[in-house]
Design an enzyme around this catalytic site. Sequence first.
Site, PDB file in Angstrom:
ATOM      1  N   LYS A 143      -4.958 -14.284 -39.048  1.00 48.81           N
ATOM      2  CA  LYS A 143      -5.302 -12.980 -38.465  1.00 48.81           C
ATOM      3  C   LYS A 143      -4.812 -12.864 -37.030  1.00 48.81           C
ATOM      4  CE  LYS A 143      -7.847 -12.205 -42.150  1.00 48.81           C
ATOM      5  NZ  LYS A 143      -7.703 -11.129 -43.112  1.00 48.81           N
TER       6      LYS A 143
HETATM    7  C1  PLP Z   1      -8.350 -17.588 -44.431  1.00 54.54           C
HETATM    8  C2  PLP Z   1      -7.981 -16.398 -45.223  1.00 54.54           C
HETATM    9  N1  PLP Z   1      -7.091 -16.532 -46.214  1.00 54.54           N
HETATM   10  C3  PLP Z   1      -6.706 -15.487 -46.958  1.00 54.54           C
HETATM   11  C4  PLP Z   1      -7.229 -14.230 -46.751  1.00 54.54           C
HETATM   12  C5  PLP Z   1      -6.727 -13.101 -47.600  1.00 54.54           C
HETATM   13  O1  PLP Z   1      -5.904 -12.261 -46.851  1.00 54.54           O
HETATM   14  P1  PLP Z   1      -5.727 -10.732 -47.253  1.00 54.54           P
HETATM   15  O2  PLP Z   1      -7.050 -10.095 -47.079  1.00 54.54           O
HETATM   16  O3  PLP Z   1      -4.727 -10.194 -46.300  1.00 54.54           O
HETATM   17  O4  PLP Z   1      -5.291 -10.722 -48.666  1.00 54.54           O
HETATM   18  C6  PLP Z   1      -8.174 -14.031 -45.748  1.00 54.54           C
HETATM   19  C7  PLP Z   1      -8.803 -12.723 -45.486  1.00 54.54           C
HETATM   20  O5  PLP Z   1      -8.853 -11.838 -46.290  1.00 54.54           O
HETATM   21  C8  PLP Z   1      -8.531 -15.130 -44.947  1.00 54.54           C
HETATM   22  O6  PLP Z   1      -9.372 -14.973 -43.930  1.00 54.54           O
HETATM   23  N1  LIG Z   2     -10.574 -12.130 -44.867  1.00 54.77           N
HETATM   24  C1  LIG Z   2     -10.777 -11.056 -43.985  1.00 54.77           C
HETATM   25  C2  LIG Z   2     -11.328  -9.824 -44.647  1.00 54.77           C
HETATM   26  C3  LIG Z   2     -10.934  -8.584 -43.911  1.00 54.77           C
HETATM   27  O1  LIG Z   2      -9.616  -8.314 -44.189  1.00 54.77           O
HETATM   28  P1  LIG Z   2      -8.617  -7.488 -43.306  1.00 54.77           P
HETATM   29  O2  LIG Z   2      -7.355  -8.249 -43.379  1.00 54.77           O
HETATM   30  O3  LIG Z   2      -8.562  -6.154 -43.905  1.00 54.77           O
HETATM   31  O4  LIG Z   2      -9.146  -7.423 -41.908  1.00 54.77           O
HETATM   32  C4  LIG Z   2     -11.654 -11.560 -42.853  1.00 54.77           C
HETATM   33  O5  LIG Z   2     -11.545 -12.718 -42.550  1.00 54.77           O
HETATM   34  O6  LIG Z   2     -12.409 -10.838 -42.277  1.00 54.77           O
END
Ligand code: PLP
Ligand SMILES: N[C@@H](CCOP(=O)(O)O)C(=O)O
Length: 463
Positions: A112
């Site tokens: 993120k």
């Molecule tokens: C550590 C981790 N891996 C994978 C994901 C999945 O990513 P996305 O939501 O972009 O599919 C998330 C959050 O959603 C995450 O925090």
């Molecule tokens: N895994 C995410 C969930 C939120 O997803 P986002 O990519 O739309 O912000 C988290 O860690 O909060």
Amino acid sequence: MKFISTRGRAPSLSFADTVLTGLASDGGLYVPESLPKFSQQEIAEMAGLNYCELAFRIMWPFVAEDLSEDEMRGIIERAYANFRHAAIAPLVQTGHNEWVMELFQGPTLAFKDFALQFLGQLFDLLLKKRGEKVVVLGATSGDTGSAAIEGCRHCENIDIFIMHPHNRVSEVQRKQMTTVLSDNVFNIALEGNFDDCQNMVKASFADQSFLPDGRRLVAVNSINWARIMAQIVYYFHAALSLGGPHRPVNFSVPTGNFGDIFAGYLARGMGLPINQLVIATNANDILHRCISANDHSPQPLVHSLSPSMDIMVSSNFERLLFDLYDRDGAAVAELLADRRAPMKLDELALEKARSLFSSERVGDERTVEVIREVFESTEYLLDPHTAIGMEAARRARKSNAEPMVCLATAHPAKFAEAVDTALPGTSVPLPHHMQDLLEREERLQVLPNELSAVHDFISRALA
Ligand SMILES: Cc1ncc(COP(=O)(O)O)c(C=O)c1O
Ligand SMILES: N[C@@H](CCOP(=O)(O)O)C(=O)O
């Protein structure tokens, strides 16, 4: 460049307005009117660029009408200045033509950071230019929250409210959010699950009358287009490091809200040769069921050892639907509005989705085995989300002659429970800047799963 809504009824917006708007007024998500394309030669010429310069080249076509080159370069430099590795997204080989891309070298130890440190800098610049003060509202299953807080806490023009599901994030994840005691940072522990948090965010965008002084909401979740845009870059970075564009490179992506893998899909659309994009889910497998069996029925959310992916309603899937239905916003709106039965893709859309993605589901038991097996054979410690991606890659892979990159979305130190289950007694040290995290003072507000309670809390905090 203009941005349009996936439901076809909201006004098209500039990049800057898209970033500061979040959800479109028709409930849709913003996407670029058309995707910039790079030729194979243009991509080949990007080989050897450092991460920041590459980020500039990839993102520039989206922002060129709203930012100067200097502004954009400044945002990028500041966003990635605090990463702990010179490569920003280093690659580690774990098998024959199998690589892990470490996306956890940023300040909050998850992928993120790539988009949210960038977004924090972007907000700061845009809001200062406009002289506007906004309220950021976000939902997190554990990782978005801390990265957003880190990105926004220094912005004078932002008050940030982050909702996480009470008792459903790891201790490290919670403390990364709740120990930031700045006056403009508010953590809400909601007595519900992540989907409840995300629904509240969307409902709040639809009716912002609870906010005082004409202030407006801004999104840090991946409903915000800039989040997705910044994540496109590391697909190019990995492919260029492994012989692209002269040979295709494949990716396996642990998936929840469908943002990260959607960025990979866009990288391919921009010209990067990618043969396989593997959707890797945990037991909350709606995306895997959708691709493999056209089954989009919501099931009760399971609390897994990969809590950040405990998501049933995947926001960004709507962006894919928009493309699957030939960018027909009315068709997408109709598909999503029909609540009589779970959504079903028509044959053509399903066929297209299957040609674009492979998918796998990996449960807790196998996740733990993979962490153990990989550690025993290579001494490389995977976090549970990454382990799911690696297992899915190994199952879904079509060619051993092409590189497969597993996105390592979080640092294992964030998920002590999964690591300890896989390798009892193993503790993973937190990086230096977080050494005393577990002893730091916390501030958070537990709230019932009611929109009015959340709105009351926000309006009182802002008063
Ligand atoms: C550590 C981790 N891996 C994978 C994901 C999945 O990513 P996305 O939501 O972009 O599919 C998330 C959050 O959603 C995450 O925090
Ligand atoms: N895994 C995410 C969930 C939120 O997803 P986002 O990519 O739309 O912000 C988290 O860690 O909060």
